[in-house]
Enzyme design. Structure first.
Site, PDB file in Angstrom:
ATOM      1  N   HIS A 155      41.501  25.167 -77.017  1.00 31.06           N
ATOM      2  CA  HIS A 155      42.122  23.865 -76.976  1.00 31.06           C
ATOM      3  C   HIS A 155      41.639  22.627 -76.283  1.00 31.06           C
ATOM      4  O   HIS A 155      41.820  21.595 -76.621  1.00 31.06           O
ATOM      5  CB  HIS A 155      43.506  24.068 -76.422  1.00 31.06           C
ATOM      6  CG  HIS A 155      44.444  24.708 -77.295  1.00 31.06           C
ATOM      7  ND1 HIS A 155      44.295  26.148 -77.686  1.00 31.06           N
ATOM      8  CD2 HIS A 155      45.752  24.366 -77.624  1.00 31.06           C
ATOM      9  CE1 HIS A 155      45.396  26.792 -78.355  1.00 31.06           C
ATOM     10  NE2 HIS A 155      46.302  25.600 -78.454  1.00 31.06           N
ATOM     11  N   LYS A 184      57.204  25.040 -72.972  1.00 33.39           N
ATOM     12  CA  LYS A 184      56.568  23.851 -72.886  1.00 33.39           C
ATOM     13  C   LYS A 184      57.144  22.948 -73.605  1.00 33.39           C
ATOM     14  O   LYS A 184      57.168  23.129 -74.946  1.00 33.39           O
ATOM     15  CB  LYS A 184      54.996  24.035 -73.147  1.00 33.39           C
ATOM     16  CG  LYS A 184      54.352  24.524 -71.962  1.00 33.39           C
ATOM     17  CD  LYS A 184      52.728  24.487 -72.574  1.00 33.39           C
ATOM     18  CE  LYS A 184      51.782  25.175 -71.324  1.00 33.39           C
ATOM     19  NZ  LYS A 184      50.454  25.175 -71.428  1.00 33.39           N
ATOM     20  N   HIS A 186      46.447  20.513 -85.818  1.00 34.62           N
ATOM     21  CA  HIS A 186      46.291  21.107 -84.291  1.00 34.62           C
ATOM     22  C   HIS A 186      45.642  22.364 -84.682  1.00 34.62           C
ATOM     23  O   HIS A 186      44.520  22.685 -83.961  1.00 34.62           O
ATOM     24  CB  HIS A 186      47.746  21.223 -83.659  1.00 34.62           C
ATOM     25  CG  HIS A 186      47.484  21.729 -82.514  1.00 34.62           C
ATOM     26  ND1 HIS A 186      46.817  21.261 -81.263  1.00 34.62           N
ATOM     27  CD2 HIS A 186      47.812  22.990 -81.988  1.00 34.62           C
ATOM     28  CE1 HIS A 186      46.820  22.321 -80.183  1.00 34.62           C
ATOM     29  NE2 HIS A 186      47.556  23.296 -80.642  1.00 34.62           N
TER      30      HIS A 186
END
Ligand code: GLY
Length: 380
Positions: free
Chosen positions: A256, A152, A274
Site C-alpha cells: 500500500h 477503518k 486500488h
C-alpha cells in the site's frame, strides 16, 4: 490443499473484540438472511441503507425486501459511484440524509456497496449523534476481504487518501458471494490482489493453494468462499490483536505504501484501481525485499508470476497509459509516499518480506535507496 472444494453451508467468522465482537457471514445467498439477522441483533431498530447508483440497480430491492420481510423499516440514501463520494460533500449529503431519515442512537446504518460506500457510510455512522451502529453488506471482492472488516472508516482530503476518519467497527458483516457475479472481471481481479496479499504477508500454504485454485475462485466455485473466509479469518485475527494499528495491523498495508503513491500519481482515476495499485505495490515490496537481501529473487518472481497469471498489473509499465502519459518521476513518487498516513516523524514505513508468508514492518529503509530503486523500475 489442492483437491476441488464442494460448496458448503454459510461460513461465520468471528471478529473477537470483546463486547464489540461481531460476525462476518459468508456464503451464496446470505443477503436474504439480512432482515432476520438484523431483527435478532437490534429488535425494533429503523435502518437507512447507504448505497451507490450501480449497486442500487442490482441489489437494493433485494436488500429492502429482506429487511421488510423481517418487519424492519428502511430508508435509502443513494450516492454517486466512486471516490467522488468519499469527500466532505459526500459526507455532508449522507449525514444530512441520515438525520432527515430520523436515524437515532439505537438504529442502524446499512452500508450496501464496495469500499467507498463502506468507508463513507461507516464514517457517517461514527459521527452521527456521536456514534450510531452500522452493518456492512460488501458487494465487491475487495470490500468482502478487506475494507468491510476491521472498522477503518473515512473520507479523502484533497491532500490525500483516507486522511479523515475514525475506527468504528460494524456490528455485523454480510458477505454474499453471489453478488460478486455482477462485477466486471477487472473489478474482481483488483479485489483478488487483496486475497493474494493475505498469503504473501502471513500464510505461505494459502499462497500455494491460491496458485493452484485461483481459476475456481474467479469462476465462482466453492474455492471462492474458502478464499474469502480464509482472508477474513486472517484479517480478523490481526484486527483482534491490534485494532488501532499500533503494530501488527500495519502488515495489512503490504503493497500500500507504493500502491497509494501510484494511485495518487494516476489521479485516483480509472487508470489504476486500488487493488491494481496494491498488486504493483506488492511486487515492488517483494523486489525491494530481494534488493535488501531479505528474500531471494526467486521468491519475488514467484509473487510477481502469480499476480500476473490472473491478469493483474505487476510492473509500473503495466499501468494504463504508461507509454502515452508516463507516470511520475521517482522524486514525485517519493513525495507522494511521504504524504501517506504511514509516515511517522518523517520516516517512511514499508512492509517488507522475510519470506513468502512472513512480512515485517520496516521503519528504517534508506529513502535514497528507495528513490534509486524506483528510478530503476521506471526506466524498466
Ligand atoms: N486495509 C488495511 C486495514 O484494514 O488495516
Amino acid at each position: 490443499m489442492t483437491a476441488p472444494l464442494k460448496h458448503s453451508a454459510d461460513i461465520t467468522v468471528d471478529v473477537a473484540l470483546g463486547d464489540r465482537a461481531y460476525d462476518i457471514v459468508i456464503g451464496r445467498g446470505v443477503l436474504d438472511t439480512l432482515g432476520t439477522r438484523v431483527a435478532a441483533l437490534r429488535p425494533g431498530a429503523r435502518t437507512a441503507i447507504v448505497t451507490d447508483r450501480t449497486v442500487a440497480k442490482h441489489w437494493l430491492e433485494q436488500t429492502e425486501r429482506s429487511l421488510a420481510e423481517a418487519g424492519i423499516p428502511t430508508s435509502r440514501v443513494i450516492v454517486e459511484e466512486g471516490e467522488v463520494s468519499k469527500t466532505y460533500a459526500g459526507l455532508e449529503k449522507v449525514s444530512e440524509a441520515l438525520i432527515a431519515a430520523k436515524i437515532e442512537r439505537n438504529d442502524l446504518v446499512i452500508a450496501l456497496g464496495g469500499g467507498v460506500v463502506g468507508d463513507l457510510a461507516g464514517f457517517a455512522a461514527a459521527i452521527l449523534r456521536r456514534g450510531v451502529d452500522f452493518v456492512q453488506v460488501p458487494t465487491s471482492l475487495l470490500a468482502q476481504v478487506d475494507s468491510s472488516v476491521g472498522g477503518k472508516t473515512g473520507i479523502n482530503s484533497p491532500q490525500g487518501k483516507n486522511l479523515l476518519g475514525a475506527f468504528h467497527q460494524p456490528v455485523l458483516v454480510i458477505a454474499d458471494t453471489s453478488v460478486l457475479d455482477t462485477l466486471s472481471p477487472r473489478q474482481f481481479r483488483a479485489g483478488y490482489a487483496e486475497v493474494a496479499k493475505y498469503g504473501v504477508l502471513g500464510d505461505e500454504a494459502f499462497f500455494t493453494w491460491l496458485e493452484a485454485n485461483h481459476a475456481d475462485i474467479f469462476s465462482g466455485g466453492a474455492a471462492r468462499e474458502h478464499a474469502i473466509a480464509t482472508s477474513c479469518r486472517a484479517k480478523a485475527a490481526i484486527v483482534s490483536r491490534d485494532e488501532r494499528e499500533n503494530g501488527e495491523r500495519a502488515l495489512l498495508n503490504l503493497g500500500h505504501t507504493f500502491g497509494h503513491a501510484l494511485e495518487a500519481a494516476t489521479g485516483f482515476s480509472d487508470r489504476l484501481f486500488h487493488g491494481e495499485g496494491v498488486s504493483v505495490g506488492m511486487v515492488l515490496a517483494a523486489e525491494l525485499s530481494a534488493k535488501l537481501g531479505l528474500i531471494s529473487e526467486a521468491d519475488a518472481t514467484r509473487v510477481e508470476r502469480h499476480l500476473a497469471s490472473v491478469g493483474l498489473p505487476t510492473h509500473l509499465q503495466d499501468i494504463a497509459g504508461f507509454a502515452q502519459e508516463g507516470l511520475a518521476d521517482a522524486d514525485t513518487l517519493m513525495a507522494l509516499m511521504a504524504q501517506d498516513k504511514k509516515v511517522k516523524r518523517g520516516k517512511l514505513t514499508f512492509i517488507l518480506l522475510q519470506a513468502i508468508g512472513r512480512a515485517v514492518v520496516a521503519n528504517d529503509v534508506e529513502p535514497a535507496l528507495v528513490r534509486d530503486f524506483l528510478q530503476q523500475k521506471l526506466s524498466g
